[in-house]
Design a protein around this motif. Structure first.
Motif: not given
Length: 78
Positions: A24-50
């Motif tokens: 799911c992180l790869e689909t949203l083009q987010l890093p799969t490793d590293g620090p835990e992502l916040t819901q705000a970061q996930i939402r921002k990536a979703y809206f950008k790609l959507a």
């Protein structure tokens, strides 16, 4: 009572979710490793790609838009 049993049986017969966090992180083009992502970061990536793949703006992007939606729903629920 019969309705409850029927609903319960349908739930038991459902296929398990085939999504996982890293896919799911790869689909949203987010890093799969590293620090835990916040819901705000996930939402921002979703809206950008959507916005890019929305069928109203990109008729050929329907499949990607649906994949993005499923990935966001999975990540938002966890």
């Amino acid at each position: 009572m019969r309705d409850v049993l029927t609903t319960w049986k349908m739930e038991l017969e459902k296929e398990p979710c085939k999504l996982n966090r890293s896919a799911c992180l790869e689909t949203l083009q987010l890093p799969t490793d590293g620090p835990e992502l916040t819901q705000a970061q996930i939402r921002k990536a979703y809206f950008k790609l959507a916005a890019v793949y929305h069928p109203d703006k990109n008729p050929n992007g329907r499949e990607m838009f649906e994949a993005i939606q499923k990935a966001y729903d999975f990540l938002a629920s966890n």
